[in-house]
Design a protein around this motif. Structure first.
Motif, PDB file in Angstrom:
ATOM      1  N   VAL A  70      -4.525  21.657  -6.435  1.00 39.69           N
ATOM      2  CA  VAL A  70      -5.567  22.388  -7.204  1.00 39.69           C
ATOM      3  C   VAL A  70      -7.063  21.731  -6.837  1.00 39.69           C
ATOM      4  O   VAL A  70      -7.094  20.807  -6.456  1.00 39.69           O
ATOM      5  CB  VAL A  70      -5.384  21.675  -8.783  1.00 39.69           C
ATOM      6  N   SER A  71      -7.800  22.944  -7.054  1.00 39.01           N
ATOM      7  CA  SER A  71      -9.190  22.624  -6.484  1.00 39.01           C
ATOM      8  C   SER A  71     -10.087  23.438  -7.422  1.00 39.01           C
ATOM      9  O   SER A  71      -9.829  24.334  -7.849  1.00 39.01           O
ATOM     10  CB  SER A  71      -9.454  22.841  -5.180  1.00 39.01           C
ATOM     11  N   ALA A  72     -11.431  22.850  -7.745  1.00 43.57           N
ATOM     12  CA  ALA A  72     -12.330  23.666  -8.492  1.00 43.57           C
ATOM     13  C   ALA A  72     -12.867  24.637  -7.564  1.00 43.57           C
ATOM     14  O   ALA A  72     -13.515  25.539  -7.918  1.00 43.57           O
ATOM     15  CB  ALA A  72     -13.550  22.921  -9.052  1.00 43.57           C
ATOM     16  N   MET A  73     -12.582  24.388  -6.276  1.00 44.55           N
ATOM     17  CA  MET A  73     -13.292  25.657  -5.215  1.00 44.55           C
ATOM     18  C   MET A  73     -12.294  26.631  -5.065  1.00 44.55           C
ATOM     19  O   MET A  73     -11.272  26.334  -4.536  1.00 44.55           O
ATOM     20  CB  MET A  73     -13.654  24.594  -3.943  1.00 44.55           C
ATOM     21  N   PRO A  74     -12.776  27.584  -5.414  1.00 43.73           N
ATOM     22  CA  PRO A  74     -11.623  28.938  -4.893  1.00 43.73           C
ATOM     23  C   PRO A  74     -11.331  28.996  -3.629  1.00 43.73           C
ATOM     24  O   PRO A  74     -12.249  28.712  -2.717  1.00 43.73           O
ATOM     25  CB  PRO A  74     -12.537  30.112  -5.585  1.00 43.73           C
ATOM     26  N   GLY A  75     -10.302  29.630  -3.592  1.00 45.31           N
ATOM     27  CA  GLY A  75      -9.942  29.765  -2.003  1.00 45.31           C
ATOM     28  C   GLY A  75      -9.277  28.407  -1.339  1.00 45.31           C
ATOM     29  O   GLY A  75      -8.993  28.318  -0.080  1.00 45.31           O
ATOM     30  N   LYS A  76      -8.810  27.767  -2.296  1.00 40.56           N
ATOM     31  CA  LYS A  76      -8.015  26.213  -1.649  1.00 40.56           C
ATOM     32  C   LYS A  76      -6.850  26.468  -0.982  1.00 40.56           C
ATOM     33  O   LYS A  76      -6.651  26.037   0.219  1.00 40.56           O
ATOM     34  CB  LYS A  76      -8.258  25.373  -2.696  1.00 40.56           C
ATOM     35  N   THR A  77      -6.080  27.365  -1.613  1.00 37.91           N
ATOM     36  CA  THR A  77      -4.646  27.461  -1.066  1.00 37.91           C
ATOM     37  C   THR A  77      -4.818  28.527  -0.128  1.00 37.91           C
ATOM     38  O   THR A  77      -5.085  29.869  -0.178  1.00 37.91           O
ATOM     39  CB  THR A  77      -3.593  27.968  -2.002  1.00 37.91           C
ATOM     40  N   LYS A  78      -4.370  28.418   1.095  1.00 38.38           N
ATOM     41  CA  LYS A  78      -4.784  29.427   2.380  1.00 38.38           C
ATOM     42  C   LYS A  78      -3.435  29.749   2.986  1.00 38.38           C
ATOM     43  O   LYS A  78      -3.421  30.828   3.699  1.00 38.38           O
ATOM     44  CB  LYS A  78      -5.622  28.667   3.526  1.00 38.38           C
ATOM     45  N   ALA A  79      -2.366  28.714   2.761  1.00 39.04           N
ATOM     46  CA  ALA A  79      -1.178  29.390   3.382  1.00 39.04           C
ATOM     47  C   ALA A  79      -0.151  29.317   2.263  1.00 39.04           C
ATOM     48  O   ALA A  79      -0.436  29.028   1.048  1.00 39.04           O
ATOM     49  CB  ALA A  79      -0.593  28.112   4.482  1.00 39.04           C
ATOM     50  N   ILE A  80       1.177  29.762   2.618  1.00 35.00           N
ATOM     51  CA  ILE A  80       2.086  29.595   1.517  1.00 35.00           C
ATOM     52  C   ILE A  80       2.906  28.340   1.434  1.00 35.00           C
ATOM     53  O   ILE A  80       3.529  27.897   2.544  1.00 35.00           O
ATOM     54  CB  ILE A  80       3.156  30.904   1.649  1.00 35.00           C
ATOM     55  N   HIS A  81       2.677  27.651   0.379  1.00 37.56           N
ATOM     56  CA  HIS A  81       3.511  26.257   0.342  1.00 37.56           C
ATOM     57  C   HIS A  81       4.627  26.550  -0.552  1.00 37.56           C
ATOM     58  O   HIS A  81       4.526  26.933  -1.663  1.00 37.56           O
ATOM     59  CB  HIS A  81       2.484  25.223  -0.448  1.00 37.56           C
ATOM     60  N   PHE A  82       5.776  25.937  -0.033  1.00 39.78           N
ATOM     61  CA  PHE A  82       7.190  26.098  -0.592  1.00 39.78           C
ATOM     62  C   PHE A  82       7.472  24.770  -1.330  1.00 39.78           C
ATOM     63  O   PHE A  82       7.213  23.848  -0.557  1.00 39.78           O
ATOM     64  CB  PHE A  82       8.183  26.475   0.190  1.00 39.78           C
ATOM     65  N   PHE A  83       7.792  24.786  -2.422  1.00 37.25           N
ATOM     66  CA  PHE A  83       8.519  23.300  -3.014  1.00 37.25           C
ATOM     67  C   PHE A  83       9.743  23.678  -3.734  1.00 37.25           C
ATOM     68  O   PHE A  83      10.146  24.706  -4.137  1.00 37.25           O
ATOM     69  CB  PHE A  83       7.358  23.150  -4.201  1.00 37.25           C
ATOM     70  N   ILE A  84      10.681  22.748  -3.464  1.00 36.66           N
ATOM     71  CA  ILE A  84      12.107  22.676  -4.287  1.00 36.66           C
ATOM     72  C   ILE A  84      11.874  22.194  -5.800  1.00 36.66           C
ATOM     73  O   ILE A  84      11.404  21.010  -5.934  1.00 36.66           O
ATOM     74  CB  ILE A  84      13.035  21.931  -3.643  1.00 36.66           C
ATOM     75  N   TRP A  85      12.280  22.879  -6.526  1.00 34.93           N
ATOM     76  CA  TRP A  85      12.200  23.030  -7.871  1.00 34.93           C
ATOM     77  C   TRP A  85      13.622  22.438  -8.421  1.00 34.93           C
ATOM     78  O   TRP A  85      14.612  23.355  -8.732  1.00 34.93           O
ATOM     79  CB  TRP A  85      11.894  23.750  -8.719  1.00 34.93           C
ATOM     80  N   HIS A  86      14.109  21.149  -8.158  1.00 36.41           N
ATOM     81  CA  HIS A  86      15.504  21.115  -8.402  1.00 36.41           C
ATOM     82  C   HIS A  86      16.084  21.064  -9.644  1.00 36.41           C
ATOM     83  O   HIS A  86      17.238  21.571  -9.651  1.00 36.41           O
ATOM     84  CB  HIS A  86      15.693  19.355  -7.917  1.00 36.41           C
ATOM     85  N   ASP A  87      15.414  20.772 -10.772  1.00 39.85           N
ATOM     86  CA  ASP A  87      15.775  21.065 -12.228  1.00 39.85           C
ATOM     87  C   ASP A  87      16.271  22.409 -12.422  1.00 39.85           C
ATOM     88  O   ASP A  87      17.406  22.708 -12.937  1.00 39.85           O
ATOM     89  CB  ASP A  87      14.810  20.883 -13.061  1.00 39.85           C
ATOM     90  N   GLN A  88      15.834  23.346 -11.747  1.00 35.82           N
ATOM     91  CA  GLN A  88      16.068  24.796 -12.090  1.00 35.82           C
ATOM     92  C   GLN A  88      16.609  25.525 -10.749  1.00 35.82           C
ATOM     93  O   GLN A  88      16.999  26.723 -10.748  1.00 35.82           O
ATOM     94  CB  GLN A  88      14.662  25.706 -12.317  1.00 35.82           C
ATOM     95  N   LYS A  89      16.826  24.531  -9.701  1.00 30.50           N
ATOM     96  CA  LYS A  89      17.601  25.092  -8.567  1.00 30.50           C
ATOM     97  C   LYS A  89      16.766  26.336  -7.967  1.00 30.50           C
ATOM     98  O   LYS A  89      17.367  27.325  -7.749  1.00 30.50           O
ATOM     99  CB  LYS A  89      19.042  25.471  -8.822  1.00 30.50           C
ATOM    100  N   LYS A  90      15.436  26.301  -7.658  1.00 35.24           N
ATOM    101  CA  LYS A  90      14.680  27.264  -7.375  1.00 35.24           C
ATOM    102  C   LYS A  90      13.681  26.849  -6.319  1.00 35.24           C
ATOM    103  O   LYS A  90      13.458  25.658  -6.028  1.00 35.24           O
ATOM    104  CB  LYS A  90      13.887  28.045  -8.304  1.00 35.24           C
ATOM    105  N   ILE A  91      13.102  27.724  -5.376  1.00 40.41           N
ATOM    106  CA  ILE A  91      12.194  27.595  -4.526  1.00 40.41           C
ATOM    107  C   ILE A  91      10.903  28.073  -5.051  1.00 40.41           C
ATOM    108  O   ILE A  91      10.784  29.301  -5.178  1.00 40.41           O
ATOM    109  CB  ILE A  91      12.509  27.736  -3.075  1.00 40.41           C
TER     110      ILE A  91
END
Ligand code: GTP
Ligand code: MG
Length: 199
Positions: A57-78
């Motif tokens: 998270v950032s106060a500076m817009p445009g921080k996320t420049k690529a697609i980041h994937f996370f595994i959400w184990h509780d809900q069995k989703k990415i």
């Protein structure tokens, strides 16, 4: 373990090795993608839902420049944390690279279960927000609309006005009040509701 970082997609050239036969990096869990303009609160919402500070998270817009994937184990989703659009200070060449990356990803990933489309509750949908809405609707991808930062709507009348204006803007897309979830990560409003809806 509640959730964990999986991989980052920074270049469309990675896609053929990343996505194979419906698997993403060898994993079968359905994907849910967080889409919206820069600074709308995508990464913050992911952290709130997953109850872990996993997306940056950032106060500076445009921080996320690529697609980041996370595994959400509780809900069995990415979970896919996407780079935001609508950041004026970005050069056209970078915008084109952004469009190419997202286009390539969305056409390659056939296990995309839902797109969470985030709008800032203070402003309602911008022209680009509506373009994004049309893009996913055209592709037949289920969309969950999320209004963010509702803690910034201070008065009852402000909330009512915003709600009316946003519903007006979305009525052309046959979306009604029940399709919208109004959240705040600051006061945790409706985070549990949204988590339940995504099940
Ligand atoms: N008041 C308030 N601030 C929020 C909320 N959610 C996010 N923010 C703030 O908004 C800013 C941007 O949040 P991010 O989660 O990084 O936004 P993003 O959509 O991921 O931005 P990009 O990665 O640049 O596309 C940060 O300063 C957050 O703290 C909210 O519910 N309420
Ligand atoms: Mg982000």
């Amino acid at each position: 373990m509640a959730s964990e970082y999986l991989i980052t997609l920074a270049d469309p050239g990675q896609i053929p090795t990343l996505i194979k036969r419906g698997f993403l990096q060898g994993r079968a869990e359905p994907r849910i993608a967080f889409v919206g303009r820069s600074n709308v609160g995508k990464s913050s919402l992911i952290n709130a839902l997953l109850e872990q500070k996993i997306a940056r998270v950032s106060a500076m817009p445009g921080k996320t420049k690529a697609i980041h994937f996370f595994i959400w184990h509780d809900q069995k989703k990415i979970v896919a944390d996407l780079p935001g659009y609508g950041f004026a200070k970005v050069a056209q060449s970078e915008k084109n690279a952004w469009i190419h990356l997202l286009d390539s990803y969305f056409s390659a990933d056939k296990a995309l279960e839902c797109v969470l489309l985030l709008f800032d509750s203070r402003h309602g949908p911008t022209e680009q927000d509506l373009e994004a809405l049309e893009f996913f609707a055209d592709q037949g991808i289920p969309i969950q609309i999320v209004l963010t930062k509702t803690d910034q709507l201070k008065t009852q009348s402000e909330r009512a006005t915003r709600k009316r204006e946003i519903l007006d803007a979305l009525s052309a897309y046959t979306l009604t009040a029940s399709d919208l979830v109004w959240v705040s990560v600051k006061d945790k409003k409706s985070i549990a509701v949204l988590r339940e809806r995504l099940k």
